[in-house]
Motif scaffolding. Structure first.
Motif, PDB file in Angstrom:
ATOM      1  N   GLU A 125       0.838  -1.201   0.000  1.00 42.25           N
ATOM      2  CA  GLU A 125       0.000   0.000   0.000  1.00 42.25           C
ATOM      3  C   GLU A 125       0.879   1.260   0.000  1.00 42.25           C
ATOM      4  O   GLU A 125       0.593   2.227  -0.694  1.00 42.25           O
ATOM      5  CB  GLU A 125      -0.946   0.007   1.204  1.00 42.25           C
ATOM      6  N   TYR A 172      -1.442  -2.055  -6.266  1.00 42.35           N
ATOM      7  CA  TYR A 172      -2.726  -2.681  -5.989  1.00 42.35           C
ATOM      8  C   TYR A 172      -2.949  -3.795  -6.994  1.00 42.35           C
ATOM      9  O   TYR A 172      -2.385  -3.774  -8.092  1.00 42.35           O
ATOM     10  CB  TYR A 172      -3.853  -1.651  -6.070  1.00 42.35           C
ATOM     11  N   ALA A 174      -7.604  -2.236  -8.782  1.00 41.20           N
ATOM     12  CA  ALA A 174      -8.635  -1.980  -7.777  1.00 41.20           C
ATOM     13  C   ALA A 174      -8.063  -2.269  -6.393  1.00 41.20           C
ATOM     14  O   ALA A 174      -7.396  -3.284  -6.199  1.00 41.20           O
ATOM     15  CB  ALA A 174      -9.848  -2.856  -8.036  1.00 41.20           C
ATOM     16  N   GLN A 175      -8.337  -1.367  -5.470  1.00 45.64           N
ATOM     17  CA  GLN A 175      -7.838  -1.524  -4.106  1.00 45.64           C
ATOM     18  C   GLN A 175      -8.725  -2.432  -3.273  1.00 45.64           C
ATOM     19  O   GLN A 175      -8.260  -3.069  -2.337  1.00 45.64           O
ATOM     20  CB  GLN A 175      -7.741  -0.162  -3.428  1.00 45.64           C
ATOM     21  N   THR A 176     -10.018  -2.482  -3.604  1.00 40.23           N
ATOM     22  CA  THR A 176     -10.964  -3.251  -2.783  1.00 40.23           C
ATOM     23  C   THR A 176     -11.888  -4.079  -3.672  1.00 40.23           C
ATOM     24  O   THR A 176     -12.074  -3.789  -4.861  1.00 40.23           O
ATOM     25  CB  THR A 176     -11.847  -2.310  -1.937  1.00 40.23           C
ATOM     26  N   TYR A 177     -12.498  -5.093  -3.058  1.00 45.68           N
ATOM     27  CA  TYR A 177     -13.490  -5.888  -3.787  1.00 45.68           C
ATOM     28  C   TYR A 177     -14.746  -5.059  -4.061  1.00 45.68           C
ATOM     29  O   TYR A 177     -15.458  -5.310  -5.030  1.00 45.68           O
ATOM     30  CB  TYR A 177     -13.845  -7.156  -3.011  1.00 45.68           C
ATOM     31  N   ARG A 178     -15.001  -4.079  -3.235  1.00 41.66           N
ATOM     32  CA  ARG A 178     -16.141  -3.194  -3.476  1.00 41.66           C
ATOM     33  C   ARG A 178     -15.996  -2.490  -4.828  1.00 41.66           C
ATOM     34  O   ARG A 178     -16.974  -2.336  -5.567  1.00 41.66           O
ATOM     35  CB  ARG A 178     -16.238  -2.168  -2.348  1.00 41.66           C
ATOM     36  N   GLN A 179     -14.773  -2.091  -5.154  1.00 43.67           N
ATOM     37  CA  GLN A 179     -14.545  -1.458  -6.452  1.00 43.67           C
ATOM     38  C   GLN A 179     -14.816  -2.437  -7.594  1.00 43.67           C
ATOM     39  O   GLN A 179     -15.354  -2.044  -8.623  1.00 43.67           O
ATOM     40  CB  GLN A 179     -13.115  -0.923  -6.530  1.00 43.67           C
TER      41      GLN A 179
END
Length: 102
Positions: free
Chosen positions: A13, A18, A59-64
């Protein structure tokens, strides 16, 4: 470590690396509109390959990733494949170079 030398100490990070994914879409799409949407969701886009109709994203997160899927569903764009790309030394060197220039 590379060739016995420490080239960076810290987390991925902190290095700003990412997970990257290559998405293959069945139908042609408006690349610029898609990139604008991704940017609104803080998803970085990289190389678009017209022959494969594919785009590399970070993408940094699975939400993205969920936002990515929502866009494709909303635009009725069938996804052929989603491939997670490995983090390799080239991506680490690019991240280190961008840190030096900031």
């Amino acid at each position: 470590m590379e060739s016995g030398k420490k080239i960076f100490e810290g987390s991925k990070e902190q290095l700003n690396i990412y997970p990257k994914y290559k998405i293959y879409i069945k139908d042609l799409f408006d690349v610029q509109e898609f990139r604008n949407y991704l940017l609104q969701e803080n998803i970085i886009s990289f190389k678009y390959d017209q022959n494969e109709n594919s785009l590399v994203i970070a993408a940094q997160t699975y939400r993205q990733i969920n936002y990515l899927f929502l866009y494709l569903i909303k635009k009725n764009l069938p996804l052929i494949n989603l491939v997670k790309l490995p983090i390799n030394m080239e991506s680490i060197h690019k991240a280190l170079e961008s840190r030096k220039s900031n």
